[in-house]
Write a protein that holds these residues in place. Structure first.
Motif, PDB file in Angstrom:
ATOM      1  N   GLY A 196      68.457  18.309  94.537  1.00  0.00           N
ATOM      2  CA  GLY A 196      68.590  17.883  95.931  1.00  0.00           C
ATOM      3  C   GLY A 196      68.244  16.435  96.190  1.00  0.00           C
ATOM      4  O   GLY A 196      67.851  16.080  97.313  1.00  0.00           O
ATOM      5  N   TYR A 201      73.133  14.507  96.376  1.00  0.00           N
ATOM      6  CA  TYR A 201      73.360  15.938  96.590  1.00  0.00           C
ATOM      7  C   TYR A 201      74.377  16.173  97.702  1.00  0.00           C
ATOM      8  O   TYR A 201      74.290  15.594  98.782  1.00  0.00           O
ATOM      9  N   ASP A 203      76.309  19.664  99.422  1.00  0.00           N
ATOM     10  CA  ASP A 203      76.434  21.124  99.450  1.00  0.00           C
ATOM     11  C   ASP A 203      77.912  21.489  99.566  1.00  0.00           C
ATOM     12  O   ASP A 203      78.520  21.268 100.619  1.00  0.00           O
ATOM     13  N   GLU A 205      79.324  24.209 100.047  1.00  0.00           N
ATOM     14  CA  GLU A 205      79.595  25.247 101.038  1.00  0.00           C
ATOM     15  C   GLU A 205      79.680  24.684 102.455  1.00  0.00           C
ATOM     16  O   GLU A 205      80.213  25.332 103.347  1.00  0.00           O
ATOM     17  N   GLY A 266      74.432  19.123 104.984  1.00  0.00           N
ATOM     18  CA  GLY A 266      74.933  19.393 103.654  1.00  0.00           C
ATOM     19  C   GLY A 266      75.283  18.141 102.873  1.00  0.00           C
ATOM     20  O   GLY A 266      75.626  18.221 101.691  1.00  0.00           O
ATOM     21  N   THR A 288      77.957  18.436  90.712  1.00  0.00           N
ATOM     22  CA  THR A 288      78.841  18.835  91.803  1.00  0.00           C
ATOM     23  C   THR A 288      79.299  17.623  92.617  1.00  0.00           C
ATOM     24  O   THR A 288      78.480  16.859  93.126  1.00  0.00           O
TER      25      THR A 288
END
Length: 319
Positions: A196, A201, A203, A205, A266, A288
């Motif tokens: 994180g 980072y 997210d 989603e 996010g 990611t």
């Protein structure tokens, strides 16, 4: 008595001036893409060593052609490898320090009522000081890039040649990966603790690749636009000078870091340095959306290069 005292002072100043003149000359290689130099440190065509230097490193001059840029002769220049090493070492040290406070600030997202505003604010202020200091430290030797985004931007704006661009980015990324693992070794935490890290980072989603790409690209573009305006444009030489521009470049990064870090749930903020995220994400063993850090930087670099082609710094030579 007064005459004797005056004569003594005059002789003292003369002796001091002679001692200064005997000092060894400072070793400084000309480079058009030096952040904070406003292209002050370039070699003029009337210099006796102009042809010799330009044959190896064309970006020692204020202007050069694309053909000169892609000349592979630069890869045989030992001094360029030394400058690239400084870029690698500087990037390693910078990202090591930045990684420490980024990991420390990450939990503040949920530990305070202000949410991401708290870590974004403190991280931005730290980035401001950190970036300015490293530009001051590395500028006289390598140009003080310590960031593939800056190096790619100077390449597309024809301020850095292709060999320098390749070597700088390779050394920057190597230094960043070493820094990421040194942070992990220093803190003794598992890989998951580094997932994180603010600025790296995202997210998946909550944030789509398209949204992340726009956020990264526009933040990078804003940073490069300001950095070139205050740190590389020779028209600012008399206004700002080389001394003030590193502070302004650091401030630009701080503003971009803060604004992108608080706007989107996010999304922990724009990277604006793909080497930084490469290093810290390698220590987290999680990549990611990392490709967006590179694609966004390349896009912003090309956009900035197009602007400098559209509105060039120098007037075209008269026929």
């Amino acid at each position: 008595m007064a005459h004797s005292h005056s004569f003594h002072n005059l002789r003292h100043r003369k002796e001091r001036s002679e001692r200064i003149d005997q000092r060894p000359s400072v070793s400084s290689r000309p480079f058009a893409g030096r952040i904070g130099g406003n292209q002050e440190f370039t070699i003029a065509p009337d210099d006796a060593s102009f042809t010799t230097i330009i044959s190896k490193v064309p970006d020692a001059a204020a202007t050069f052609t694309w053909k000169q840029s892609f000349s592979l002769a630069g890869f045989s220049d030992v001094e360029l490898w030394k400058e690239s090493l400084i870029e690698g070492v500087g990037t390693c040290l910078q990202i090591y320090l930045a990684g420490l406070y980024a990991v420390g600030l990450a939990p503040a997202v949920t530990e305070t009522a202000l949410g991401p505003i708290t870590p974004a604010t403190f991280g931005s202020l730290a980035n401001w000081v950190l970036i300015a200091l490293f530009i001051y430290a590395g500028g006289p030797v390598s140009g003080g890039h310590f960031n593939p985004l800056i190096t790619m931007s100077t390449f597309f704006a024809k301020l850095s040649v292709f060999p320098r661009t390749v070597l700088y980015i390779v050394f920057q990324c190597t230094g960043a990966v070493i820094a990421g693992w040194l942070v992990r070794a220093s803190l003794g935490q598992p890989a998951k603790s580094f997932e994180g890290v603010p600025g790296c980072y995202i997210d998946p989603e909550l944030v789509t690749p398209a949204q992340a790409y726009v956020l990264e690209t526009m933040s990078c573009f804003a940073l490069v636009f300001i950095a070139f305006g205050v740190g590389l444009d020779p028209r600012q030489r008399q206004v700002l000078g080389p001394a003030l521009s590193p502070i302004l470049v650091g401030l630009a990064l701080a503003i971009c870091t803060w604004s992108s870090g608080i706007a989107r749930p996010g999304y922990s903020g724009a990277s604006m340095n793909p080497a930084r995220c490469l290093g810290l994400m390698s220590s987290a063993e999680r990549f990611t959306y990392h490709y967006i850090h590179w694609v966004g930087s390349i896009t912003a670099s090309m956009l900035n290069g197009f602007l400098y082609w559209l509105v060039p710094i120098y007037k075209p030579e008269s026929a």
